[in-house]
Write an enzyme that holds these catalytic residues in place. Structure first.
Site, PDB file in Angstrom:
ATOM      1  CE1 TYR A  53      -3.543  -2.514   0.663  1.00  0.00           C
ATOM      2  CE2 TYR A  53      -4.649  -0.651   1.036  1.00  0.00           C
ATOM      3  CZ  TYR A  53      -4.927  -1.958   0.786  1.00  0.00           C
ATOM      4  OH  TYR A  53      -5.869  -2.466   0.529  1.00  0.00           O
ATOM      5  CE  LYS A  87       1.726 -17.061  -2.464  1.00  0.00           C
ATOM      6  NZ  LYS A  87       1.291 -18.423  -2.763  1.00  0.00           N
ATOM      7  CG  ASP A 121      -1.654 -20.078  -1.390  1.00  0.00           C
ATOM      8  OD1 ASP A 121      -1.024 -20.099  -0.119  1.00  0.00           O
ATOM      9  OD2 ASP A 121      -1.260 -20.590  -2.408  1.00  0.00           O
ATOM     10  CG  ASP A 136      -8.056  -4.891   1.367  1.00  0.00           C
ATOM     11  OD1 ASP A 136      -9.059  -4.414   2.291  1.00  0.00           O
ATOM     12  OD2 ASP A 136      -7.880  -4.734   0.016  1.00  0.00           O
ATOM     13  CG  ASP A 159     -13.624  -7.301   1.674  1.00  0.00           C
ATOM     14  OD1 ASP A 159     -13.462  -6.464   2.926  1.00  0.00           O
ATOM     15  OD2 ASP A 159     -13.976  -6.932   0.637  1.00  0.00           O
TER      16      ASP A 159
HETATM   17  C1  IPM Z   1     -10.331  -1.213   3.883  1.00  0.00           C
HETATM   18  C2  IPM Z   1     -10.783  -0.587   2.430  1.00  0.00           C
HETATM   19  C3  IPM Z   1      -9.609   0.288   1.973  1.00  0.00           C
HETATM   20  C4  IPM Z   1      -8.299  -0.625   2.003  1.00  0.00           C
HETATM   21  C5  IPM Z   1      -9.726   1.167   0.939  1.00  0.00           C
HETATM   22  C6  IPM Z   1     -10.896   2.054   1.033  1.00  0.00           C
HETATM   23  C7  IPM Z   1      -8.640   2.211   0.825  1.00  0.00           C
HETATM   24  O1  IPM Z   1     -10.860  -1.464   1.460  1.00  0.00           O
HETATM   25  O2  IPM Z   1     -10.353  -0.838   4.763  1.00  0.00           O
HETATM   26  O3  IPM Z   1     -10.458  -2.539   3.786  1.00  0.00           O
HETATM   27  O4  IPM Z   1      -8.027  -1.122   0.755  1.00  0.00           O
HETATM   28  O5  IPM Z   1      -7.601  -0.568   2.955  1.00  0.00           O
HETATM   29 MN    MN Z   2     -11.057  -3.746   2.055  1.00  0.00          MN
END
Ligand code: IPM
Ligand code: MN
Length: 372
Positions: free
Chosen positions: A143, A194, A227, A251, A255
């Protein structure tokens, strides 16, 4: 209510302002019923800041964030700003906050509420009772690594590049947070990288192992390739307790973990810096969901992730564990009573009641009243 706790509220874009409105009701309730007040300042971030100031985060807002005891954040981004220059994208506002506040540890709990066990995309027997904590490194890795950018290469072709980069210290400090938290939970840490293909992965594994030996040998430490972890999270997520991983893997994996719980609309997060001499740490609390432009402005968004982010703030920034428990209990009860925003209307829905953002917020406040 006047207090010595300062809070900066940044609702942002999309559904951010809507879900924040519901949390305001809870903040007001806490002030009135539990004498938990804040000196609140509010400002714009993301697309809203771009519209107002021409940048996704102004220096003034950055200063407010650095001075506040805590920042409560909504969400940023949306199609309106898709064409903005890369350096001005709404997301850059959030990334600047994380970087300049040095919020290196992002705590993302994924907990399955009993009432929602059927809303998960996995079988109930696989997710029932799930309670894991993903700790995502938040201020380094791909990032932020330099060099990054794009150019035309020697062959005349356009090429883009990002750099995955970690120092030993960056790895150690986030792993330390994971070990400390594990001691208060099931005493188990899974570190993911990884190491089979990335130098940063090799260093990550080495440093996690060293730190563990030196200071946290009482905690159980295991390693897994990221993975394989993605696969195991779907196969048998209950084997995990605390998971620590880098910025990008964290990240993605968080999710994934959110869908184990039924919806992205449920999961809060806390982004923490290192404690200073007085024990105070900079902190920003945000749902893990984004700005959801498809449903923004329609009163459909689920305010629970933002509500639980506020609860995490009470717990981690202000040591108000009982009040945090109360908010979490109210959310759990409201779900048990069958209240569902649209994102939760999956699986078995008999006996549930579909509600909008405000109705969900009101139901939580009513439940707080009943509990208190
Ligand atoms: C998160 C989001 C952010 C990230 C974006 C909005 C920059 O997806 O907080 O998970 O990628 O970190
Ligand atoms: Mn995210």
């Amino acid at each position: 209510m006047a207090s010595n706790r300062t809070l900066l509220v940044l609702p942002g874009d999309g559904i951010g302002p809507e879900v924040m409105n519901e949390v305001r009701k809870i903040i007001a309730w806490m002030g009135k019923k539990r004498a938990v007040g804040f000196d609140i300042q509010e400002d714009v971030v993301g697309g809203a800041a771009l519209d107002k100031h021409g940048v996704p985060l102004s220096d003034d807002t950055m200063k407010l964030a650095l001075e506040a005891d805590a920042v409560l954040f909504g969400s940023v981004g949306g199609p309106k700003w898709d064409t903005a220059d890369f350096s001005k994208k709404p997301e850059r506002g959030l990334l600047r906050l994380r970087k300049e506040m040095d919020l290196f540890a992002n705590l993302r709990p994924a907990k399955v509420f009993d009432a929602l066990v059927d809303a998960s995309s996995l079988k109930p027997e696989i997710v029932k009772g799930l309670d894991i904590m993903i700790i995502r490194e938040l201020t380094s890795g791909v990032y932020f690594g330099e060099p990054r950018g794009r150019h035309t290469n020697a062959q005349g072709e356009v090429e883009a590049f990002d750099t995955q980069r970690y120092t030993a210290g960056e790895i150690r400090r986030v792993c330390a947070v994971a070990f400390e938290l594990a001691r208060k939970r099931k005493n188990k840490v899974l570190s993911a990288e990884k190491a089979n293909v990335m130098h940063t992965g090799v260093l990550w594994r080495e440093e996690a192992t060293k730190l563990h030996k030196e200071q946290y040998a009482d905690v159980k430490l295991e390693h897994m390739y990221a993975d394989a972890l993605a696969m195991q999270l779907l196969r048998s997520p209950n084997q995990f307790d605390v998971i620590v991983t880098d910025n990008l893997f964290g990240d993605i994996l968080s999710d994934e973990a959110s869908m184990l719980t039924g919806s992205l609309g449920l999961l809060p997060s806390a982004s923490l810096g290192a404690p200073d001499a007085t024990g105070r740490r900079k902190a920003l609390y945000e749902p893990i969901h984004g700005s959801a432009p498809d449903i923004a402005g329609k009163g459909l968004a689920n305010p629970i992730a933002e509500t639980l982010s506020y609860a995490m703030m009470l717990r981690y920034s202000f040591d108000l564990g009982r009040e945090a428990d109360l908010v979490e209990q109210a959310v759990e009860n409201v779900l048990a009573a069958g209240y569902r925003t649209g994102d939760l209307m999956v699986g078995k829905t008999e006996g549930t009641k579909k509600v909008g953002t405000q109705e969900m917020g009101d139901a939580i406040v009513r439940e707080l009243d009943r509990l208190a």
